[in-house]
Structures are given as C-alpha cells and as structure tokens.
Design a protein around this motif. Structure first.
Motif, PDB file in Angstrom:
ATOM      1  N   ALA A 328      -9.716 -16.102 -81.478  1.00 47.84           N
ATOM      2  CA  ALA A 328     -10.675 -15.467 -82.108  1.00 47.84           C
ATOM      3  C   ALA A 328     -11.946 -16.603 -82.325  1.00 47.84           C
ATOM      4  O   ALA A 328     -11.658 -17.491 -82.559  1.00 47.84           O
ATOM      5  CB  ALA A 328     -10.239 -15.105 -83.500  1.00 47.84           C
ATOM      6  N   ASP A 330     -14.172 -16.967 -84.130  1.00 49.06           N
ATOM      7  CA  ASP A 330     -14.723 -17.602 -85.386  1.00 49.06           C
ATOM      8  C   ASP A 330     -13.336 -18.209 -85.996  1.00 49.06           C
ATOM      9  O   ASP A 330     -13.653 -18.470 -87.235  1.00 49.06           O
ATOM     10  CB  ASP A 330     -15.042 -16.413 -86.208  1.00 49.06           C
ATOM     11  CG  ASP A 330     -14.279 -15.030 -86.355  1.00 49.06           C
ATOM     12  OD1 ASP A 330     -13.454 -14.975 -85.403  1.00 49.06           O
ATOM     13  OD2 ASP A 330     -14.484 -14.155 -87.193  1.00 49.06           O
ATOM     14  N   GLN A 351     -14.860  -7.875 -79.218  1.00 49.00           N
ATOM     15  CA  GLN A 351     -13.826  -7.050 -79.809  1.00 49.00           C
ATOM     16  C   GLN A 351     -12.601  -7.026 -79.353  1.00 49.00           C
ATOM     17  O   GLN A 351     -11.883  -5.842 -78.820  1.00 49.00           O
ATOM     18  CB  GLN A 351     -14.604  -5.673 -80.098  1.00 49.00           C
ATOM     19  CG  GLN A 351     -15.907  -5.666 -80.835  1.00 49.00           C
ATOM     20  CD  GLN A 351     -15.596  -6.112 -82.357  1.00 49.00           C
ATOM     21  OE1 GLN A 351     -15.040  -5.263 -82.998  1.00 49.00           O
ATOM     22  NE2 GLN A 351     -16.254  -7.082 -82.503  1.00 49.00           N
ATOM     23  N   CYS A 355      -7.435  -9.019 -85.671  1.00 47.34           N
ATOM     24  CA  CYS A 355      -7.225  -9.996 -86.879  1.00 47.34           C
ATOM     25  C   CYS A 355      -6.741  -8.880 -87.790  1.00 47.34           C
ATOM     26  O   CYS A 355      -6.985  -7.720 -87.666  1.00 47.34           O
ATOM     27  CB  CYS A 355      -8.364 -10.881 -87.189  1.00 47.34           C
ATOM     28  SG  CYS A 355      -8.566 -12.048 -86.001  1.00 47.34           S
ATOM     29  N   HIS A 360     -12.160  -8.758 -83.525  1.00 50.96           N
ATOM     30  CA  HIS A 360     -12.729  -9.932 -83.348  1.00 50.96           C
ATOM     31  C   HIS A 360     -13.196 -10.373 -81.981  1.00 50.96           C
ATOM     32  O   HIS A 360     -12.266  -9.717 -81.115  1.00 50.96           O
ATOM     33  CB  HIS A 360     -12.407 -11.197 -84.206  1.00 50.96           C
ATOM     34  CG  HIS A 360     -12.235 -11.069 -85.672  1.00 50.96           C
ATOM     35  ND1 HIS A 360     -12.598 -12.085 -86.424  1.00 50.96           N
ATOM     36  CD2 HIS A 360     -11.834  -9.959 -86.372  1.00 50.96           C
ATOM     37  CE1 HIS A 360     -12.456 -11.640 -87.538  1.00 50.96           C
ATOM     38  NE2 HIS A 360     -12.108 -10.374 -87.632  1.00 50.96           N
TER      39      HIS A 360
END
Length: 374
Positions: A328, A330, A351, A355, A360
């Motif tokens: 991911a 982030d 996308q 998560c 994400h």
C-alpha cells in the motif's frame, strides 16, 4: 509357510524385496512400537509380538494367496527394514491400477532404502503386472511419505477432505498418481528452508511453537489494518492452519517461507517469503510481530531473503533474476523496507490492494540480480 508362496525376489544389489520369514517377526514388532509408525499408520496399539507373528506368518501370505496385495518384506544390510505393497484393482476395460503403500523400520530412515524398494516395486508392477496407474495416499501432514512420493515422480493431485479412516476418525488425505510412462523423477523443486543468520535475527523454518506469536501478530490492530485479507476474527485455529500450511508451497516448489526469529530467545518476530518461484522470478512478502517494529528487523530479514534469492544455485541460493514487491502506497513502514533494500519503484495501481478499511493505492517495486549489493 511363506516359502511355498509364488513371491518373486526383487533386488537392486542394496535392497531386496522378498517373501516374509519367521525371523522377520521381531523387526515387524519393533517397527510398530515406533511413535511415527503409530502416528501415520493404522497399526494396532498396543502391538504385541503375537500381532507381529500373525502379520508376518498369516496375513501377508494370505494377501498373496488371495491376490489382494503384492506385499513384500524390505531387506537392507541383511536386516528387516519394513514392508511395501501394491494393492491391485484390475479392470479389463481400463487397464491395471494399484495403490502403493509402505512403512519403514526406524533404523533405515534417511538411508534411501524405502525409496530403492519403491522403485523396485514400481518397475515390477508396471512391467510384470501390466499396471497403467499407481496411486499413493497419505494422511495430510505426513511430509516424509509425501517427499518420497515426490522423489518417485508422483503428481500430487490434491487433498481429499476427511477421507482416510484413522483410529475412529476420517482424516484429510493427500493423493498422488503415477502413470506407467511417467518419469520416476521429481516434477518440480521442493524447497527446504535454510537457516540464515543475520544482524540480530535468524531466518528459520516454522515450528508449532510459533502459533501463539502468530496469533498475537495477526490480532494486532496495526497488522490487521494493513493485511486486509486476514480472516476476521483471527483465532488460534487460524494461526495453527497458517503455520501448518507454510510447508505446502515449499513442497510444491512455488514458495519459500521463513519465520524471522530472535537469535537469543528464538521468539518469532515475523515472516518473510519468496513467492511464485515457479514463474521464473519471485515476489517478496513480509509482516512483523509488534515486538519487531522500529528495530530494523524487517529490513534485515528482507535483505537476507533477497540475497538468498539472487545467489547462484551452485552457491546455495535460488538463482532468481528478478524480484517484485508490492505495498500500500501509504504503508510507510513497508515502503521503507523496500527502498532500504534497493528496490526501484515501477508504478502505481489505483485502488489495487485491500486494507481493513477498504481499497488503497498500491505501489510496485522490482529489483534485478545485477543490482544486488552484498
């Protein structure tokens, strides 16, 4: 007694398959006292000398007399080494088929004696009994039996759930098949887990004792957030299945999984994996126990795994040319591990990764063998 039976003697000069004799009784009794024999076969418990004598002098000769089994004693170095059988099911329309089964005396495990015996019996069954197909069954978890079937060239077809009767219950069972014209060689690699020592950590094989630590990690809020595919609730039985199933990918030649452990306490600190090895490259995956965070544990674990992936097979590595890694975008900790090990960003998929709170954006990385910095 058995001497009157029409039982061929088969030998490769090291192992001999022959009819049972009176002096095999003690060896049969010893084999059936062995905990592994009792765990994976249906030998009676307790098993007496009288039981062994009945098996050797009456039951096995009865198989030959009735034609229900071609059951041999294995002899190695002049001693009883176990028994091996083909259980035929002959159909005129479909050709001959049989089930292979074997059991070894503890003293010959690791010597290759049972593999030699199985090769002798398979050659004889296909050539002299016109077999077309041989099947192999084992209780799920009997990795020693499965590895022998793998060496013999059996194709492991899958798992039959609650199929094999074993001491008043039905157990999950593995099934393998071998055809007459199949090569008697492994169909794919089987990855044994090398123990690798690094800076402050050890990469090692999974153990049953890791289950509580797996449960702790996978019920941790932060771990569960980033690993959106984890079952919820994550139970003790889920953790047991996770540890148990680590061996499956290695046995199929697709994955190599390590537990990351503390070198002093052996406590599990996380996992690191090389996945999809059958596709000519590999994907790196990992997660950490909360105790490992902020200590550089995962960065070091990935470094060791990457090095093992790229090192030539002649030097004990896997000889992979390219590794990929996904995270991911982030997930700052995961991204740091990738970039600290020299992985280069290849792109972003919107996308694309799950998560706990939904989809994400996912960032992809790769690393080539020539870019490895030891």
């Amino acid at each position: 007694m058995p001497g009157s039976l029409d039982v061929p003697t088969l030998t490769d000069g090291v192992v001999t398959l022959r009819a049972p004799r009176e002096d095999d009784v003690l060896g049969s009794w010893e084999q059936c006292q062995d905990p592994l024999s009792q765990q994976w076969t249906t030998v009676p418990i307790p098993y007496s000398l009288a039981d062994a004598r009945d098996w050797i002098t009456r039951v096995i000769p009865g198989f030959w007399a009735s034609g229900t089994e071609w059951h041999f004693v294995i002899e190695h170095a002049g001693q009883f080494a176990g028994t091996i059988t083909l259980r035929p099911e002959v159909s005129v329309a479909a050709g001959g088929r049989a089930e292979l089964a074997y059991g070894s005396h503890p003293r010959v495990r690791g010597t290759g004696a049972v593999e030699r015996a199985a090769r002798l019996l398979l050659d004889w069954g296909f050539a002299e009994r016109s077999l077309t197909t041989v099947v192999w069954w084992a209780n799920r978890g009997n990795w020693a039996s499965r590895k022998l079937a793998w060496r013999l060239g059996f194709a492991i077809e899958g798992t039959a759930r609650q199929y094999l009767p074993h001491r008043d219950e039905l157990r999950d069972a593995w099934l393998g098949t071998l055809l007459r014209d199949d090569e008697r060689l492994p169909r794919h690699p089987w990855y044994d887990v090398p123990r690798i020592t690094g800076s402050g950590i050890v990469l090692r094989r999974h153990r049953d004792g890791d289950v509580p630590r797996v449960l702790e990690a996978c019920t941790d809020e932060r771990t569960a957030y980033w690993l959106g595919g984890l079952p919820s609730p994550y139970t003790l039985e889920t953790a047991r299945r996770f540890v148990r199933d680590r061996s499956e990918g290695m046995a199929r030649g697709t994955d190599l999984h390590w537990m990351i452990a503390d070198p002093e306490t052996d406590a599990m600190l996380g996992t690191v994996s090389l996945m999809h090895l059958d596709q000519g490259a590999a994907e790196v995956g990992y997660w950490a126990h909360p105790d490992a965070r902020g200590r550089g544990v995962m960065t070091e674990a990935v470094r060791l795994a990457v090095r093992h992936a790229f090192i030539d097979t002649e030097d004990g590595g896997l000889g992979v040319e390219r590794l990929t890694l996904y995270s991911a975008v982030d997930n700052a900790a995961s991204v740091h591990v990738a970039e600290a090990n020299g992985f280069r960003r290849t792109g972003l998929e919107r996308q694309a990764i799950s998560c706990r709170d939904g989809k994400h954006d996912m960032v992809g990385y790769d690393l080539l063998a020539g870019e490895l910095q030891l």
